[in-house]
Design a protein around this motif. Structure first.
Motif, PDB file in Angstrom:
ATOM      1  N   PRO A   1     -38.886 -73.038  16.063  1.00 49.35           N
ATOM      2  CA  PRO A   1     -40.167 -73.592  15.614  1.00 49.35           C
ATOM      3  C   PRO A   1     -39.994 -74.872  14.799  1.00 49.35           C
ATOM      4  N   GLY A   2     -40.788 -75.876  15.150  1.00 46.57           N
ATOM      5  CA  GLY A   2     -40.727 -77.152  14.457  1.00 46.57           C
ATOM      6  C   GLY A   2     -39.762 -78.147  15.073  1.00 46.57           C
ATOM      7  N   TRP A   3     -38.953 -77.697  16.020  1.00 45.01           N
ATOM      8  CA  TRP A   3     -37.995 -78.593  16.669  1.00 45.01           C
ATOM      9  C   TRP A   3     -38.571 -79.137  17.966  1.00 45.01           C
ATOM     10  N   ASP A   4     -38.198 -80.390  18.256  1.00 46.04           N
ATOM     11  CA  ASP A   4     -38.374 -80.912  19.601  1.00 46.04           C
ATOM     12  C   ASP A   4     -36.991 -81.050  20.231  1.00 46.04           C
ATOM     13  N   VAL A   5     -36.934 -81.520  21.467  1.00 49.92           N
ATOM     14  CA  VAL A   5     -35.652 -81.594  22.168  1.00 49.92           C
ATOM     15  C   VAL A   5     -34.698 -82.557  21.467  1.00 49.92           C
ATOM     16  N   ALA A   6     -35.219 -83.630  20.900  1.00 51.11           N
ATOM     17  CA  ALA A   6     -34.352 -84.562  20.174  1.00 51.11           C
ATOM     18  C   ALA A   6     -33.642 -83.853  19.024  1.00 51.11           C
ATOM     19  N   GLU A   7     -34.372 -83.022  18.289  1.00 52.56           N
ATOM     20  CA  GLU A   7     -33.766 -82.292  17.170  1.00 52.56           C
ATOM     21  C   GLU A   7     -32.735 -81.289  17.679  1.00 52.56           C
ATOM     22  N   LEU A   8     -33.010 -80.663  18.818  1.00 52.87           N
ATOM     23  CA  LEU A   8     -32.063 -79.725  19.414  1.00 52.87           C
ATOM     24  C   LEU A   8     -30.761 -80.427  19.791  1.00 52.87           C
ATOM     25  N   VAL A   9     -30.875 -81.576  20.440  1.00 53.86           N
ATOM     26  CA  VAL A   9     -29.679 -82.317  20.853  1.00 53.86           C
ATOM     27  C   VAL A   9     -28.895 -82.775  19.624  1.00 53.86           C
ATOM     28  N   TRP A  10     -29.601 -83.294  18.622  1.00 49.31           N
ATOM     29  CA  TRP A  10     -28.933 -83.730  17.396  1.00 49.31           C
ATOM     30  C   TRP A  10     -28.242 -82.557  16.709  1.00 49.31           C
ATOM     31  N   HIS A  11     -28.936 -81.439  16.562  1.00 53.23           N
ATOM     32  CA  HIS A  11     -28.346 -80.274  15.900  1.00 53.23           C
ATOM     33  C   HIS A  11     -27.075 -79.818  16.612  1.00 53.23           C
TER      34      HIS A  11
ATOM     35  N   CYS B   1     -28.005 -74.646  25.315  1.00 55.80           N
ATOM     36  CA  CYS B   1     -28.255 -75.097  26.683  1.00 55.80           C
ATOM     37  C   CYS B   1     -29.477 -74.371  27.235  1.00 55.80           C
ATOM     38  N   TRP B   2     -29.548 -73.065  26.995  1.00 58.21           N
ATOM     39  CA  TRP B   2     -30.720 -72.304  27.444  1.00 58.21           C
ATOM     40  C   TRP B   2     -31.984 -72.843  26.782  1.00 58.21           C
ATOM     41  N   ASP B   3     -31.906 -73.193  25.500  1.00 58.49           N
ATOM     42  CA  ASP B   3     -33.065 -73.763  24.809  1.00 58.49           C
ATOM     43  C   ASP B   3     -33.543 -75.039  25.504  1.00 58.49           C
ATOM     44  N   ALA B   4     -32.590 -75.911  25.843  1.00 61.07           N
ATOM     45  CA  ALA B   4     -32.953 -77.183  26.474  1.00 61.07           C
ATOM     46  C   ALA B   4     -33.540 -76.958  27.863  1.00 61.07           C
ATOM     47  N   LEU B   5     -32.941 -76.057  28.620  1.00 67.52           N
ATOM     48  CA  LEU B   5     -33.468 -75.746  29.947  1.00 67.52           C
ATOM     49  C   LEU B   5     -34.870 -75.154  29.844  1.00 67.52           C
ATOM     50  N   SER B   6     -35.059 -74.261  28.871  1.00 70.69           N
ATOM     51  CA  SER B   6     -36.369 -73.643  28.681  1.00 70.69           C
ATOM     52  C   SER B   6     -37.421 -74.687  28.327  1.00 70.69           C
ATOM     53  N   ALA B   7     -37.046 -75.649  27.483  1.00 68.66           N
ATOM     54  CA  ALA B   7     -37.983 -76.715  27.107  1.00 68.66           C
ATOM     55  C   ALA B   7     -38.370 -77.561  28.311  1.00 68.66           C
ATOM     56  N   ALA B   8     -37.491 -77.587  29.318  1.00 70.03           N
ATOM     57  CA  ALA B   8     -37.778 -78.330  30.548  1.00 70.03           C
ATOM     58  C   ALA B   8     -38.449 -77.451  31.600  1.00 70.03           C
TER      59      ALA B   8
ATOM     60  N   VAL C   1     -28.515 -88.715  23.832  1.00 71.56           N
ATOM     61  CA  VAL C   1     -27.916 -87.870  24.866  1.00 71.56           C
ATOM     62  C   VAL C   1     -26.510 -88.349  25.206  1.00 71.56           C
ATOM     63  N   THR C   2     -26.308 -89.660  25.272  1.00 72.46           N
ATOM     64  CA  THR C   2     -24.963 -90.191  25.533  1.00 72.46           C
ATOM     65  C   THR C   2     -24.010 -89.810  24.407  1.00 72.46           C
ATOM     66  N   TRP C   3     -24.463 -89.948  23.160  1.00 71.28           N
ATOM     67  CA  TRP C   3     -23.651 -89.546  22.001  1.00 71.28           C
ATOM     68  C   TRP C   3     -23.292 -88.067  22.089  1.00 71.28           C
ATOM     69  N   PHE C   4     -24.269 -87.245  22.452  1.00 72.46           N
ATOM     70  CA  PHE C   4     -24.019 -85.812  22.571  1.00 72.46           C
ATOM     71  C   PHE C   4     -22.970 -85.527  23.647  1.00 72.46           C
ATOM     72  N   ALA C   5     -23.136 -86.117  24.828  1.00 70.12           N
ATOM     73  CA  ALA C   5     -22.216 -85.858  25.939  1.00 70.12           C
ATOM     74  C   ALA C   5     -20.795 -86.299  25.594  1.00 70.12           C
ATOM     75  N   GLU C   6     -20.664 -87.432  24.939  1.00 71.87           N
ATOM     76  CA  GLU C   6     -19.337 -87.891  24.520  1.00 71.87           C
ATOM     77  C   GLU C   6     -18.740 -86.935  23.494  1.00 71.87           C
ATOM     78  N   GLY C   7     -19.594 -86.385  22.635  1.00 75.45           N
ATOM     79  CA  GLY C   7     -19.122 -85.438  21.634  1.00 75.45           C
ATOM     80  C   GLY C   7     -18.640 -84.134  22.235  1.00 75.45           C
ATOM     81  N   VAL C   8     -19.292 -83.681  23.309  1.00 74.02           N
ATOM     82  CA  VAL C   8     -18.844 -82.466  23.995  1.00 74.02           C
ATOM     83  C   VAL C   8     -17.411 -82.642  24.478  1.00 74.02           C
ATOM     84  N   GLU C   9     -17.147 -83.769  25.117  1.00 73.49           N
ATOM     85  CA  GLU C   9     -15.808 -83.999  25.654  1.00 73.49           C
ATOM     86  C   GLU C   9     -14.787 -84.165  24.529  1.00 73.49           C
ATOM     87  N   ALA C  10     -15.182 -84.828  23.445  1.00 65.50           N
ATOM     88  CA  ALA C  10     -14.266 -84.988  22.313  1.00 65.50           C
ATOM     89  C   ALA C  10     -13.937 -83.635  21.687  1.00 65.50           C
ATOM     90  N   LEU C  11     -14.943 -82.776  21.550  1.00 64.61           N
ATOM     91  CA  LEU C  11     -14.707 -81.441  21.007  1.00 64.61           C
ATOM     92  C   LEU C  11     -13.807 -80.635  21.932  1.00 64.61           C
TER      93      LEU C  11
END
Length: 237
Positions: free
Chosen positions: A32-42, A123-130, A76-86
């Motif tokens: 509650p209170g989040w949008d997809v941008a906040e989800l990706v950032w979190h 990931c499920w949260d993002a898919l659900s939002a879509a 989204v690009t920052w997030f994807a690069e972070g996944v690979e770095a992690l």
């Protein structure tokens, strides 16, 4: 699951999360209170934190500094690069390598597992939002239930909670009997009668525990109120 499986899941579900983003302003129903941008950032900031811990850049949370938040058009690009770095940082570690964690288990294996599970749920949260209700991969979901019952229940059941809860996966092997006692929680894989029995796919059971799905989306036999109380006692923020 082992290290290679967790890293595969992290990369797969991190990629699916990024791919699912269509509208950064779309609400995230489970948060509650989040949008997809906040989800990706979190999720990206959580990845950043654990990458610092895994790599040894910081020894613990007291030395951690949050990264600057990217602009929305770079998020989204920052997030994807972070996944690979992690994933790269975690791939370099033996699971037994000591590392700080908030749990009683303090090694790289805990982080490898936690990051795969964290990413799967978001990931499920993002898919659900879509508008896409796609399950968590079954093997990962079974492992996630094990992780949840070990690390996300309080040390002691709340006063007055006496119900036994039996979770039973309907799409393959997997069952868990959770019993409260004065000494804590007992979690076993046995099949026996309980106050409340819950049947559903491994994904639906995991998402129920993480409060992404409600009891009406699984089959509940016995005391339905006890199930709701059990889900509510978990140590979720």
């Amino acid at each position: 699951m082992e290290k290679s499986g967790y890293l595969t899941a992290l990369r797969r579900d991190g990629g699916r999360l990024a791919e699912a983003v269509r509208d950064l302003r779309a609400p995230v129903a489970a948060c509650p209170g989040w949008d997809v941008a906040e989800l990706v950032w979190h999720t990206g900031e959580v990845h950043w934190f654990w990458r610092q811990i895994a790599s040894g850049a910081v020894p613990g949370p007291d030395d951690y500094r949050e990264p600057p938040r990217p602009a929305d058009d770079e998020l989204v690009t920052w997030f994807a690069e972070g996944v690979e770095a992690l994933a790269g940082a975690l791939a370099a570690l033996d699971p037994a390598e000591p590392r700080w964690t908030w749990a009683e288990r303090k090694d790289a294996g805990f982080i490898q597992r936690r990051m795969a599970q964290e990413t799967a749920v978001h990931c499920w949260d993002a898919l659900s939002a879509a508008g896409r209700d796609e399950p968590v991969e079954r093997e990962l979901a079974v492992d996630g239930i094990d992780e949840f019952l070990r690390f996300f229940l309080p040390d002691a059941p709340p006063a007055g909670f006496r119900a036994d809860v039996h979770l039973h996966a309907t799409d393959g092997p997997g069952e868990w009997l959770v019993r409260p006692s004065a000494a804590g929680w007992s979690v076993t894989g046995e099949h026996r009668k309980a106050t409340t029995a819950v049947r559903g796919t491994a994904s639906d059971l995991l998402l129920l525990l993480w409060r992404r799905k409600g009891p009406e989306e699984v089959e509940v036999l016995g005391d339905a109120e006890a199930l709701e109380e059990f889900v509510d006692v978990s140590q979720l923020n």
